[in-house]
Motif scaffolding. Structure first.
Motif, PDB file in Angstrom:
ATOM      1  N   ALA B 163       0.832  -1.213   0.000  1.00 20.27           N
ATOM      2  CA  ALA B 163       0.000   0.000   0.000  1.00 20.27           C
ATOM      3  C   ALA B 163       0.859   1.253   0.000  1.00 20.27           C
ATOM      4  N   GLY B 164       1.886   1.277   0.865  1.00 14.12           N
ATOM      5  CA  GLY B 164       2.767   2.437   0.936  1.00 14.12           C
ATOM      6  C   GLY B 164       3.514   2.645  -0.370  1.00 14.12           C
ATOM      7  N   THR B 165       3.961   1.541  -0.967  1.00  9.33           N
ATOM      8  CA  THR B 165       4.735   1.632  -2.205  1.00  9.33           C
ATOM      9  C   THR B 165       3.872   2.167  -3.345  1.00  9.33           C
ATOM     10  N   VAL B 166       2.662   1.587  -3.469  1.00  8.36           N
ATOM     11  CA  VAL B 166       1.750   2.054  -4.509  1.00  8.36           C
ATOM     12  C   VAL B 166       1.379   3.517  -4.263  1.00  8.36           C
ATOM     13  N   GLY B 167       1.189   3.872  -2.998  1.00  2.00           N
ATOM     14  CA  GLY B 167       0.870   5.253  -2.650  1.00  2.00           C
ATOM     15  C   GLY B 167       1.974   6.201  -3.075  1.00  2.00           C
ATOM     16  N   ALA B 168       3.232   5.787  -2.817  1.00  3.34           N
ATOM     17  CA  ALA B 168       4.373   6.632  -3.188  1.00  3.34           C
ATOM     18  C   ALA B 168       4.433   6.801  -4.698  1.00  3.34           C
ATOM     19  N   LEU B 169       4.235   5.690  -5.417  1.00  2.00           N
ATOM     20  CA  LEU B 169       4.271   5.746  -6.878  1.00  2.00           C
ATOM     21  C   LEU B 169       3.167   6.670  -7.390  1.00  2.00           C
ATOM     22  N   ALA B 170       1.971   6.534  -6.815  1.00  2.00           N
ATOM     23  CA  ALA B 170       0.843   7.368  -7.244  1.00  2.00           C
ATOM     24  C   ALA B 170       1.151   8.838  -6.999  1.00  2.00           C
ATOM     25  N   LEU B 171       1.715   9.137  -5.833  1.00  2.00           N
ATOM     26  CA  LEU B 171       2.035  10.528  -5.512  1.00  2.00           C
ATOM     27  C   LEU B 171       3.045  11.095  -6.518  1.00  2.00           C
ATOM     28  N   VAL B 172       4.072  10.308  -6.814  1.00  2.00           N
ATOM     29  CA  VAL B 172       5.106  10.767  -7.748  1.00  2.00           C
ATOM     30  C   VAL B 172       4.506  10.990  -9.142  1.00  2.00           C
ATOM     31  N   VAL B 173       3.604  10.098  -9.559  1.00  2.00           N
ATOM     32  CA  VAL B 173       2.992  10.239 -10.882  1.00  2.00           C
ATOM     33  C   VAL B 173       2.112  11.496 -10.936  1.00  2.00           C
ATOM     34  N   LEU B 243       5.937   7.404   2.836  1.00  2.00           N
ATOM     35  CA  LEU B 243       4.900   6.442   2.457  1.00  2.00           C
ATOM     36  C   LEU B 243       5.472   5.028   2.370  1.00  2.00           C
ATOM     37  N   MET B 244       6.615   4.901   1.741  1.00  2.00           N
ATOM     38  CA  MET B 244       7.217   3.577   1.585  1.00  2.00           C
ATOM     39  C   MET B 244       7.748   3.062   2.919  1.00  2.00           C
ATOM     40  N   GLY B 245       8.123   3.998   3.808  1.00  2.00           N
ATOM     41  CA  GLY B 245       8.623   3.595   5.122  1.00  2.00           C
ATOM     42  C   GLY B 245       7.508   3.271   6.114  1.00  2.00           C
ATOM     43  N   GLY B 246       6.246   3.441   5.703  1.00  2.00           N
ATOM     44  CA  GLY B 246       5.137   3.059   6.555  1.00  2.00           C
ATOM     45  C   GLY B 246       4.772   4.101   7.597  1.00  2.00           C
ATOM     46  N   ASP B 247       5.310   5.338   7.461  1.00  2.00           N
ATOM     47  CA  ASP B 247       4.999   6.383   8.438  1.00  2.00           C
ATOM     48  C   ASP B 247       4.718   7.678   7.665  1.00  2.00           C
ATOM     49  N   PRO B 248       3.543   7.772   7.027  1.00  2.00           N
ATOM     50  CA  PRO B 248       3.260   8.885   6.108  1.00  2.00           C
ATOM     51  C   PRO B 248       3.456  10.263   6.731  1.00  2.00           C
ATOM     52  N   ASP B 249       4.242  11.109   6.049  1.00  2.00           N
ATOM     53  CA  ASP B 249       4.467  12.493   6.451  1.00  2.00           C
ATOM     54  C   ASP B 249       3.388  13.329   5.762  1.00  2.00           C
ATOM     55  N   VAL B 250       2.287  13.569   6.467  1.00  2.00           N
ATOM     56  CA  VAL B 250       1.112  14.182   5.849  1.00  2.00           C
ATOM     57  C   VAL B 250       1.435  15.555   5.263  1.00  2.00           C
ATOM     58  N   SER B 251       2.220  16.352   6.024  1.00  2.00           N
ATOM     59  CA  SER B 251       2.462  17.704   5.523  1.00  2.00           C
ATOM     60  C   SER B 251       3.273  17.667   4.230  1.00  2.00           C
ATOM     61  N   ALA B 252       4.266  16.777   4.140  1.00  2.00           N
ATOM     62  CA  ALA B 252       5.060  16.674   2.902  1.00  2.00           C
ATOM     63  C   ALA B 252       4.177  16.225   1.738  1.00  2.00           C
ATOM     64  N   ILE B 253       3.259  15.299   2.024  1.00  2.00           N
ATOM     65  CA  ILE B 253       2.364  14.809   0.972  1.00  2.00           C
ATOM     66  C   ILE B 253       1.481  15.945   0.464  1.00  2.00           C
ATOM     67  N   VAL B 254       0.906  16.684   1.426  1.00  2.00           N
ATOM     68  CA  VAL B 254      -0.002  17.773   1.042  1.00  2.00           C
ATOM     69  C   VAL B 254       0.759  18.848   0.262  1.00  2.00           C
ATOM     70  N   VAL B 255       1.960  19.207   0.758  1.00  2.00           N
ATOM     71  CA  VAL B 255       2.743  20.235   0.055  1.00  2.00           C
ATOM     72  C   VAL B 255       3.064  19.786  -1.372  1.00  2.00           C
ATOM     73  N   SER B 256       3.400  18.516  -1.532  1.00  2.00           N
ATOM     74  CA  SER B 256       3.704  18.002  -2.869  1.00  2.00           C
ATOM     75  C   SER B 256       2.493  18.102  -3.788  1.00  2.00           C
ATOM     76  N   LEU B 257       1.338  17.721  -3.260  1.00  2.00           N
ATOM     77  CA  LEU B 257       0.123  17.768  -4.082  1.00  2.00           C
ATOM     78  C   LEU B 257      -0.229  19.211  -4.453  1.00  2.00           C
ATOM     79  N   VAL B 258      -0.064  20.116  -3.463  1.00  2.00           N
ATOM     80  CA  VAL B 258      -0.372  21.526  -3.737  1.00  2.00           C
ATOM     81  C   VAL B 258       0.597  22.073  -4.793  1.00  2.00           C
ATOM     82  N   THR B 259       1.888  21.724  -4.657  1.00  2.00           N
ATOM     83  CA  THR B 259       2.874  22.176  -5.647  1.00  2.00           C
ATOM     84  C   THR B 259       2.468  21.720  -7.046  1.00  2.00           C
ATOM     85  N   ALA B 260       2.068  20.449  -7.149  1.00  2.00           N
ATOM     86  CA  ALA B 260       1.646  19.916  -8.451  1.00  2.00           C
ATOM     87  C   ALA B 260       0.449  20.697  -8.983  1.00  2.00           C
ATOM     88  N   ALA B 261      -0.494  20.987  -8.095  1.00  2.00           N
ATOM     89  CA  ALA B 261      -1.700  21.706  -8.517  1.00  2.00           C
ATOM     90  C   ALA B 261      -1.351  23.110  -8.988  1.00  2.00           C
TER      91      ALA B 261
END
Lengths: 328, 278
Positions: B163-173, B243-261
């Motif tokens: 799940a974490g691996t697929v999540g990381a891949l999805a985020l990167v894509v 995500l891949m390490g099993g301890d999602p950093d929510v703020s980094a994820i959100v910042v990445s998504l916002v940057t993409a947007a």
């Protein structure tokens, strides 16, 4: 409006690229259901005109309408009436022929029938055997036919064809001509840009001659020819050795003689019928045997020469331009 | 020349006339349908030109092997410890490199006549661009999957599991989807595919290397560390690592998504505008 609108109507169209004017003043009025030729040498502004009409370029000034729709303000409606076969092959070389046509079918809303439509067209255009091959491996003639087929996935009301036979062998060229005639017979208006005078003469009902971004003459092929006025006397001798004597006699009797590439051939521009008849009789009386003689209407190339004062182009491979290659 | 050129049957004028007269114009398809059709085109290209995939996977594979075995011991004490750190980073790098090719592909398209045909069709204006990107994202997924599989072969075992691996891949894509519009703009502005490639990599290289993809930034000199910390590539690498390490950093994820947007919001309209007015 009770009248059917013109298929293509351009008024004082102008378009420049930077400081280089490509089209300076083009007026066109093309009735629906006809083949209309835009004839001119390379760089005359043909492609720019077609690109404006096909909504790819905005004109700097002037206006153009396709079946009554403005090409700028109503570009979207125009696009649903037209097809464009550009000068560069407008098909995707990295897809197969079948994929190219299927893609266009999907884009135009054929949905599930797009594959069957692709098959039908590939079959009709004689490229079914290469349906699954990548287009980059097609021969020039096949690519052109696919290109035309791609414009007919959904039958357009107006089709733009930019130099459809440039670089094709005579057999492929004749096939493209047959297809264009078939299109017009089914009611599609075809705007055909060409630098081949013979092509316009063969296909088009109306012709606009364009040079340096301007329409310099317009009419039917016959009108254009008669605007040049006088006819051309062609003479071919039985004995090429008598050509100097024949030339001297014709020069005196009719006017300036042009020696043809055929060592036994001569022609005289501006021959009136009665003077030509006398000249031919004089040749016979002087013991100069004739293999053939004819009094012809001027070719479109001569029309172009008369209007612009220079030849239509510099390609030596076009048989319709053979006249210009003679020293005169 | 291949055998195809020898196939030269004649066009059948009667059949041409039948084909021309047989179809009434169908109702116009929707926007999504247009974009999906162009996406199909993108995927056909992946199928017909698989060597493009090779281009974008060979370099990251080399990086994984080189960095892990050459520097792994020195940087992280052991190759397996370094693999844990670098693999999510290389995943980011490999997919970001692939985005440059979106601009290159668009530029290549523009040098061909087929774009004139697309632009003269009654289709939704951004559909060719969106569709191409749909095709590209398939390429992103394949490129990313190659890296993940390579990691697994080398002994990488993500704590985040599948799940974490697929999540990381999805985020990167998703991030790459946003970033690729930047390269699409380059693709529309520059003259040749090569120029796009050069300019693209000149931009993406510093952002990738001056990030936390390869090394922990705490060892860096002050100003460089500050740059690395604000670099969106670092944030994305941190997010996928978490995500891949099993301890999602929510703020980094959100910042990445916002940057993409934000990237998409700025560069997508610009791309559409440039494409329309070429």
């Amino acid at each position: 409006m009770t009248d059917r609108p013109l298929a293509i109507e351009a008024t004082a169209l102008a378009k420049s690229f930077g400081s280089t004017p490509a089209v300076q003043h083009v007026d066109l009025a093309v009735p629906p259901g006809t083949i209309y030729g835009v004839l001119g040498p390379n760089g005359a502004g043909k492609t720019t005109t077609i690109r404006v009409l096909a909504t790819l370029l905005r004109p700097d000034s002037g206006s153009a309408r396709v079946l009554g729709h403005d090409v700028v303000a109503e570009a979207d409606q125009v696009r649903s009436l037209i097809s464009l076969t550009g000068q560069l092959a407008s098909v995707d070389e990295e897809l197969t022929g079948h994929e190219n046509l299927t893609l266009l079918g999907r884009l135009l809303g054929l949905r599930r029938s797009s594959g069957a439509r692709a098959d039908e067209l590939l079959d009709a255009f004689g490229i079914a055997d290469a349906a699954g091959k990548l287009v980059k491996h097609y021969s020039g003639g096949m690519r052109r036919r696919l290109d035309v087929a791609a414009s007919l996935v959904v039958t357009p009301q107006v089709m733009f064809l930019d130099e459809p036979t440039t670089g094709l062998d005579p057999r492929s060229r004749n096939q493209v001509w047959d297809i264009v005639r078939a299109l017009a017979a089914e009611g599609t208006t075809v705007l055909l840009c060409t630098q081949y005078l013979e092509e316009a003469d063969q296909l088009a009902r109306g012709i606009a001659v364009i040079d340096r971004g301007r329409v310099i003459a317009e009419g039917t092929p016959a009108q254009l020819k008669s605007s040049v006025g006088r006819s051309v006397l062609h003479v071919r001798l039985l004995d090429a050795g008598q050509r100097p004597a024949a030339a001297e006699l014709l020069e005196r009797a009719v006017g300036q003689v042009v020696l043809e590439a055929d060592p036994a051939g001569l022609l005289v521009h501006g021959s009136e019928a009665d003077r030509a008849a006398v000249a031919v009789a004089e040749l016979a009386a002087a013991g100069i045997g004739l293999a053939h003689f004819s009094l012809d209407q001027p070719s479109l190339d001569e029309v172009f020469l008369t209007i612009t004062g220079r030849s239509a182009g510099d390609e030596a491979d076009d048989p319709s331009r053979a006249l210009q290659e003679q020293p005169s | 020349m291949t055998a195809a050129t020898t196939t030269n049957r004649d066009a059948d004028t009667a059949a041409v006339r039948r084909a021309i007269s047989s179809t009434p114009r169908p109702p116009r398809p929707g926007r999504l349908s247009n974009a999906v059709a162009f996406g199909w085109r993108g995927m056909l290209k992946v199928k017909h030109v698989p060597e493009q995939l090779l281009d974008v996977t060979v370099t990251p594979v080399m990086f994984v092997l080189m960095f892990t075995y050459l520097f792994g011991g020195a940087i992280a004490g052991s190759t397996s410890a370094y693999l844990d750190y670098i693999l999510p980073g290389i995943l980011v790098m490999s997919v970001l490199f692939t985005t440059v090719y979106s601009g290159v592909a668009l530029n290549t398209d523009l040098t061909k006549g087929v774009v004139d045909r697309f632009r003269s069709l009654p289709v939704w204006r951004p559909a060719p661009l969106l569709g191409a990107l749909l095709g590209d994202s398939v390429r992103y997924v394949i490129g990313g999957t190659v890296i993940i599989v390579l990691g697994l072969v080398l002994g990488y075992r993500p704590d985040g599991g599948a799940a974490g691996t697929v999540g990381a891949l999805a985020l990167v894509v998703v991030f790459s989807f946003g970033l690729s519009w930047v390269f699409s703009v380059l693709g529309l502005l520059l003259r040749s595919p090569n120029a796009v490639m050069n300019a693209g990599f000149m931009g993406i290289f510093p952002f990738t290397f001056l990030s936390n993809v390869f090394v922990d930034p705490t060892t860096l000199p002050g100003p460089l560390e500050e740059f690395v910390d604000v670099n969106p590539v670092s944030t994305l690498a941190t997010a996928s690592r978490s995500l891949m390490g099993g301890d999602p950093d929510v703020s980094a994820i959100v910042v990445s998504l916002v940057t993409a947007a934000v990237l998409a919001a700025v560069f997508l309209p610009l791309t559409t505008h440039l494409y329309r007015n070429r």
